[in-house]
Scaffold this motif. Structure first.
Motif, PDB file in Angstrom:
ATOM      1  N   ALA A 123       0.831  -1.208   0.000  1.00 54.55           N
ATOM      2  CA  ALA A 123       0.000   0.000   0.000  1.00 54.55           C
ATOM      3  C   ALA A 123       0.866   1.259   0.000  1.00 54.55           C
ATOM      4  CB  ALA A 123      -0.928   0.000   1.213  1.00 54.55           C
ATOM      5  N   GLY A 124       1.921   1.248   0.800  1.00 55.88           N
ATOM      6  CA  GLY A 124       2.812   2.404   0.850  1.00 55.88           C
ATOM      7  C   GLY A 124       3.517   2.653  -0.470  1.00 55.88           C
ATOM      8  N   TRP A 142      -3.858   5.341   0.952  1.00 60.25           N
ATOM      9  CA  TRP A 142      -3.142   4.246   1.602  1.00 60.25           C
ATOM     10  C   TRP A 142      -4.092   3.248   2.265  1.00 60.25           C
ATOM     11  CZ3 TRP A 142      -2.785   1.983   6.337  1.00 60.25           C
ATOM     12  CH2 TRP A 142      -1.755   1.049   6.487  1.00 60.25           C
ATOM     13  N   GLN A 143      -5.059   3.720   3.037  1.00 61.48           N
ATOM     14  CA  GLN A 143      -5.941   2.826   3.784  1.00 61.48           C
ATOM     15  C   GLN A 143      -6.729   1.910   2.851  1.00 61.48           C
ATOM     16  OE1 GLN A 143      -5.708   2.755   7.189  1.00 61.48           O
ATOM     17  NE2 GLN A 143      -6.903   0.891   7.049  1.00 61.48           N
ATOM     18  N   GLN A 144      -7.213   2.442   1.735  1.00 63.58           N
ATOM     19  CA  GLN A 144      -7.932   1.623   0.749  1.00 63.58           C
ATOM     20  C   GLN A 144      -7.014   0.541   0.183  1.00 63.58           C
ATOM     21  OE1 GLN A 144      -9.393   4.590  -2.051  1.00 63.58           O
ATOM     22  NE2 GLN A 144     -11.358   3.537  -1.969  1.00 63.58           N
ATOM     23  N   THR A 150      -4.404  -6.508   2.180  1.00 59.92           N
ATOM     24  CA  THR A 150      -4.571  -7.415   3.317  1.00 59.92           C
ATOM     25  C   THR A 150      -5.448  -8.591   2.905  1.00 59.92           C
ATOM     26  OG1 THR A 150      -4.224  -5.678   4.957  1.00 59.92           O
ATOM     27  CG2 THR A 150      -5.436  -7.628   5.678  1.00 59.92           C
ATOM     28  N   ALA A 151      -6.570  -8.310   2.269  1.00 61.70           N
ATOM     29  CA  ALA A 151      -7.474  -9.371   1.822  1.00 61.70           C
ATOM     30  C   ALA A 151      -6.787 -10.284   0.803  1.00 61.70           C
ATOM     31  CB  ALA A 151      -8.743  -8.766   1.228  1.00 61.70           C
ATOM     32  N   ALA A 152      -5.984  -9.716  -0.066  1.00 62.24           N
ATOM     33  CA  ALA A 152      -5.327 -10.513  -1.109  1.00 62.24           C
ATOM     34  C   ALA A 152      -4.156 -11.331  -0.576  1.00 62.24           C
ATOM     35  CB  ALA A 152      -4.842  -9.591  -2.230  1.00 62.24           C
ATOM     36  N   PHE A 153      -3.396 -10.779   0.370  1.00 57.37           N
ATOM     37  CA  PHE A 153      -2.152 -11.423   0.806  1.00 57.37           C
ATOM     38  C   PHE A 153      -2.322 -12.358   2.006  1.00 57.37           C
ATOM     39  CE2 PHE A 153       0.626  -7.609  -0.788  1.00 57.37           C
ATOM     40  CZ  PHE A 153       0.262  -7.884  -2.096  1.00 57.37           C
TER      41      PHE A 153
END
Length: 167
Positions: A123-124, A142-144, A150-153
């Protein structure tokens, strides 16, 4: 070659996972090289300061974060203007630049890191590379990106950690 996707991917075949991002920039490799090595140009897109003794293998680098810690690193590989690799704290960053038609450059950034930080860093880097490409929408995205990565990894890497406290 196809146009670069704006999505980060994670490679899990090595000792540690590698986050991979790819962009095609509307600048020649020499100009992109300056953007990844010149301290003044790095300020426009890199997440912290970059102070390199030199861009030669074995040279020391420090990465001061505003109001935060200073990471240290070592230059691992330099092939101007094609490859730059160095350690960034406990991680290894690698920038590969490939000339594209019409004076453009394909930039591939890989970040070898510990599993819990893959979504955070993807994200960063997504936001940082948006700044590098001149995309003004980078701001609060960033949060999106973090939620999506997170869901993908998580299925492959396990729980993902967010930003350090206070960020």
């Amino acid at each position: 070659m196809n146009e670069a996707t704006n999505e980060a991917t994670v490679i899990t075949q090595g000792r540690r996972p590698v986050v991979r991002l790819e962009r095609v920039l509307a600048r020649a490799p020499e100009a992109v090289w300056r953007a990844i090595t010149d301290p003044e140009e790095l300020k426009a897109w890199f997440p912290c300061g970059v102070i390199a003794d030199s861009w030669k293998p074995g040279a020391a680098i420090s990465f001061p974060f505003a109001g935060g810690p200073t990471l240290t690193g070592v230059v691992l590989e330099v092939d101007e203007p094609h490859v730059l690799a160095y350690t960034w704290g406990e991680e290894t960053l690698r920038f590969t630049l490939t000339p594209e038609p019409d004076g453009r450059t394909r930039l591939v950034l890989t970040d070898e890191l510990d599993s819990p930080f893959a979504a955070r860093n993807a994200a960063g880097w997504q936001v940082c590379l948006a700044r590098l490409t001149g995309d003004a929408s980078a701001g609060d995205a960033w949060q999106q990106h973090f939620a999506r990565y997170t869901a993908a990894f998580e299925p492959a890497l396990g729980p993902q950690e967010g930003p350090p406290a206070g960020h």
